[in-house]
Design an enzyme around this catalytic site. Structure first.
Site, short mmCIF file in Angstrom:
data_model
loop_
_atom_site.label_atom_id
_atom_site.label_comp_id
_atom_site.label_asym_id
_atom_site.label_seq_id
_atom_site.Cartn_x
_atom_site.Cartn_y
_atom_site.Cartn_z
N ASP A 198 -12.13 -24.67 -12.15
CA ASP A 198 -11.03 -24.23 -11.92
C ASP A 198 -9.99 -23.48 -12.50
O ASP A 198 -9.16 -22.82 -11.36
CB ASP A 198 -10.20 -26.02 -12.18
N ASP A 240 -10.96 -22.47 -17.68
CA ASP A 240 -11.85 -24.06 -18.68
C ASP A 240 -12.60 -24.12 -16.88
O ASP A 240 -12.62 -23.29 -15.99
CB ASP A 240 -10.95 -25.48 -18.36
N TYR A 249 -2.74 -32.12 -15.99
CA TYR A 249 -3.32 -30.63 -15.41
C TYR A 249 -2.72 -31.04 -14.07
O TYR A 249 -1.56 -30.28 -13.81
CB TYR A 249 -4.59 -31.23 -15.66
N GLU A 304 -3.59 -16.78 -17.32
CA GLU A 304 -4.51 -18.29 -16.13
C GLU A 304 -4.68 -17.52 -14.87
O GLU A 304 -3.35 -18.00 -14.62
CB GLU A 304 -4.34 -19.71 -16.70
#
Ligand SMILES: *[C@@H]1O[C@H](CO)[C@@H](O)[C@H](O)[C@H]1NC(C)=O
Ligand SMILES: *[C@@H]1O[C@H](CO)[C@@H](O)[C@H](O)[C@H]1NC(C)=O
Ligand SMILES: *[C@@H]1O[C@H](CO)[C@@H](O)[C@H](O)[C@H]1NC(C)=O
Ligand SMILES: *[C@@H]1O[C@H](CO)[C@@H](O)[C@H](O)[C@H]1NC(C)=O
Ligand SMILES: *[C@@H]1O[C@H](CO)[C@@H](O)[C@H](O)[C@H]1NC(C)=O
Ligand SMILES: *[C@@H]1O[C@H](CO)[C@@H](O)[C@H](O)[C@H]1NC(C)=O
Length: 519
Positions: free
Chosen positions: A103, A106, A254, A499
Site C-alpha cells: 500500500d 508498509d 487505516y 508517506e
C-alpha cells in the site's frame, strides 16, 4: 409423427431463413459493438500536439512507483533494490495472493485502496492511452494494472467471498524490515454474506470493470473474465449491504470507510461504460441515485469517496454518447453533470464559488494527512472534464455568473502539477526522483534499509531512527505533501507528510498522462 413430417418438409426454408437472420443479427451486433468499442474503450482524446518532454519525464518517473511496490515473483524487475517477496501470501487458504501492490511505506495489501488505484490507472489508460503510447509507457501502465487485477481475480474465489486484506496491520507495523525479509504472519481477511463489505466489493467491481475495457483489445479472455468478476462482485455488494469497516472493526484504523453508496454508483457507472447495459444506467439514475448521489452537493474525490469521480464519469455519457436515453434517466444524468460542474467551479481559483481549501500558493489542501491526494484527484477530474468538453465541442461551463472554458480547467490542473513538481514555497518536488530537490527521508521501509543490512523485524527500527538519508531512492513516490502553511518536515517518522501511497501515484500518473500532449 405428423408434426415431425411437416417440420422436415419446411426444414430447408427454415434453415435458410435462420441463417440469413443469424448473419444479419451478428453483423448488426458486431457493427454496434465495434462502434461502441471505439467510443467506449477510450482513447477518445486524440491529442496530436507535440509531446511535452518535461511532463513525459515526470510521467516515466511517477510510473516507477508501481514497480517499487510490487509483491510476488517479480518479472523484468528494474528496481535494483527490490526482489521477490510475499510469495506465500494466500497459501493458508490455498490461494495465490502473492501479486498486488504494497500500500504505502508498509507491507500491507489493503484491498480497498488497492482497487481504487487500479480503477484510476484504468481510467487514465482509457482516456490517455494514446499519449502513453507516444512516450512508450503504455505497456508499462497496462502491466502495472494487470499486476493488481491478477491479484484481485485470485482474491475473489467464489461469488460472495472477497479477500480484502493480506497482512495484519499490528504485526506488520511491529516490524521495520524490507519486504524481502518478512517473517511475520500475514493473515487473510475476507468479506462474505455474514460480514459484508459493500464499499470494498463495489470498488473492486469498478476496478475490474474498468480494467476489462483496458484489456479488451489485448486479451479478450482476460477481459471477459474481469467483467464476469466485476458483475458478480457488484451483485454481492448490492445484495449484502454493509460497510466493511463495520463488519471488520480493525480496518478502521487505516482505511475506515465513510459510506458505500458512492462505491455502488461508481461501480455501476463503470459497468455501464464496460457493457452498455441499460440496467446499470437505471441503477445510477433511479432509486439508488436518489438515495446516494447527493446531487447538488460536491465532495472531494479520494480513496474513500467516489462521488465526484462518478459525476465526471457519467457526464461523459451526456457529453459523448450517441445513444438515445429515456427522459427520466436523462434528467438525473444531467444532475450528475450539474454536480460535477459545481465541484469543478469550486476548484477554479477565480470563480465566484472558489473553495477556500487551498494553500496561499494555490495547492488544493484538505487534510494534514496525504493532502497531495486531494490536489491530484481534483486535477485529474478537471483535465478529464476539460477533454470531454473539447471532444464534444462544449465551449463553456457556467459558475454562478461567470463562464469558463475547458482551457481554464486544464490550467487549474497544470497549477496543481506545477506545485507538486517544485513550483512551491519549499522549492521542492514532492515527486521523489524528480528535479534536484525532493524528500530524502521518505517514510518507506524498503527505501530506508541498505541492501546489505542484516537486520530483521525489531532491530530494523534502527533504520527508521537513523538520521542518514534513505539509501534507496523510492522513485515515483508522491509523498503526502505540505501543511496548510506550505511547510514540509522531511523526517522519516513523519508519515502524515512523508508517506507515499499507490493511489497518489495513480492520480498523478492520470494528471500527467492528460498533460503529455496538448488538446
Ligand atoms: C511543458 O511543461 C513545462 C513544465 O511545466 C511548461 O513550463 C511548458 O510550458 C510546457 N510546454 C508546452 C508546450 O506546453
Ligand atoms: C466471513 O468473514 C468474517 C470476517 O472476515 C470471518 O470472520 C468469517 O470466518 C467468514 N466466514 C466464513 C464462513 O469464512
Ligand atoms: C470510522 O468511521 C465511523 C463512521 O463511519 C466512525 O463511527 C468511527 O469512529 C471511525 N473509526 C475510527 C477509528 O476513526
Ligand atoms: C528507535 O527509536 C525508538 C524511539 O524513538 C526506540 O524506542 C527504539 O528502541 C529505537 N530502536 C532502535 C533499534 O534503535
Ligand atoms: C506549519 O504548520 C504545522 C502544522 O500545523 C505546524 O506544526 C508548524 O509549526 C507550522 N510552521 C510554521 C512555520 O508556522
Ligand atoms: C522523529 O524523528 C526526529 C528526528 O529524527 C525526532 O526528533 C522526533 O522526536 C521523532 N518523533 C517521534 C514522534 O518519534
Amino acid at each position: 409423427m405428423e408434426a415431425e413430417q411437416s417440420k422436415s418438409k419446411g426444414w430447408c426454408w427454415w434453415l435458410l431463413v435462420m441463417i440469413i437472420a443469424a448473419v444479419v443479427i451478428t453483423q448488426t451486433s458486431l457493427l454496434l459493438w465495434r462502434n461502441f468499442d471505439k467510443k467506449d474503450s477510450g482513447n477518445f482524446h486524440q491529442a496530436h500536439g507535440p509531446i511535452n518532454d518535461t511532463y513525459a519525464n515526470a510521467f516515466s518517473i511517477a510510473m516507477q512507483f508501481f514497480d517499487v511496490q510490487k509483491s510476488g515473483k517479480l518479472v523484468n524487475n528494474k528496481i535494483a533494490w527490490r526482489k521477490d517477496s510475499g510469495l506465500e501470501d494466500g497459501k493458508e487458504e490455498k490461494l495465490d495472493l502473492s501479486k498486488g501492490l504494497y500500500d504505502a511505506g508498509d507491507h500491507m495489501k489493503f484491498g480497498f485502496p488497492m482497487a481504487f488505484t487500479a480503477t484510476i490507472l484504468s481510467w487514465a489508460i482509457l482516456e490517455y492511452g494514446q499519449q502513453m503510447q507516444r512516450v512508450k509507457e503504455l505497456e508499462h501502465a497496462q502491466e502495472s494494472l494487470k499486476w493488481i487485477t491478477d491479484y484481485l481475480i485470485n482474491a475473489h474465489p467464489s461469488e460472495n467471498v472477497l479477500y480484502i486484506q493480506v497482512g495484519d496491520a499490528m504485526l506488520d507495523h511491529d516490524c521495520w524490515e524490507r519486504p524481502e525479509d518478512m517473517k511475520e504472519r500475514r493473515p487473510l481477511t475476507q468479506v462474505n454474506t455474514s460480514y459484508p463489505g459493500t464499499d470494498v466489493a463495489a470498488e473492486t467491481a469498478a476496478a475490474m470493470a474498468s480494467a476489462s475495457l483496458v484489456f479488451k483489445s489485448i486479451d479478450s479472455t482476460y477481459s471477459q473474465n474481469l467483467l464476469k468478476h466485476a458483475k458478480e462482485l457488484f451483485a454481492f455488494a448490492d445484495a449484502f449491504r454493509g460497510l466493511y469497516s463495520k463488519s471488520i472493526i480493525r480496518v478502521q484504523d487505516y482505511y475506515n470507510s465513510s459510506g458505500y453508496g458512492d462505491e455502488l454508483l461508481w461501480a455501476a457507472a463503470w459497468l455501464y461504460r464496460a457493457t452498455g447495459e441499460e440496467s446499470f444506467l437505471s441503477y445510477v439514475t433511479k432509486r439508488n441515485g436518489d438515495s446516494f448521489a447527493n446531487w447538488g452537493s460536491p465532495s472531494w474525490f479520494s480513496w474513500d469517496n467516489k462521488l465526484a469521480g462518478t459525476q465526471v464519469l457519467l457526464s461523459r455519457v451526456s457529453f459523448l454518447s450517441s445513444k438515445a436515453i429515456p427522459e427520466e434517466e436523462n434528467l438525473n444524468l444531467q444532475l450528475y453533470r450539474k454536480t460535477a460542474e459545481i465541484f469543478l467551479c469550486s476548484l477554479l481559483p477565480d470563480s465566484p464559488t472558489a473553495t477556500s481549501s487551498r494553500t496561499r500558493g494555490g495547492l488544493i489542501w484538505v487534510t494534514e494527512w496525504d493532502t497531495n491526494q486531494y490536489a491530484m484527484a481534483s486535477a485529474f477530474l478537471a483535465v478529464i472534464y476539460s477533454d470531454y468538453m473539447f471532444n464534444s465541442q462544449t465551449p463553456t461551463i457556467y459558475c454562478s455568473g461567470k463562464l469558463y472554458e475547458p482551457m481554464d480547467l486544464r490550467e487549474f490542473a497544470i497549477s496543481q502539477l506545477e506545485y507538486v513538481l517544485g513550483n512551491n514555497p519549499m522549492k521542492m518536488s514532492y515527486l521523489v526522483g524528480y528535479g534536484n530537490v525532493f524528500p530524502q527521508y521518505v517514510h518507506h521501509r524498503g527505501a530506508s534499509i541498505p541492501l546489505n543490512a542484516k537486520t530483521g523485524c525489531k532491530d530494523g527500527f534502527k533504520w527508521l531512527n537513523s538520521t542518514d538519508v534513505n539509501p534507496n531512492i523510492v522513485v515515483g513516490a508522491l509523498v503526502g505533501g505540505p501543511f496548510l502553511n506550505e511547510t514540509y518536515n522531511d523526517l522519516r517518522n513523519n508519515s502524515k507528510q512523508g508517506e507515499p501511497t499507490t493511489y497518489n501515484s495513480a492520480l498523478l500518473v492520470g494528471v500527467l498522462s492528460g498533460m503529455l500532449s496538448t488538446p
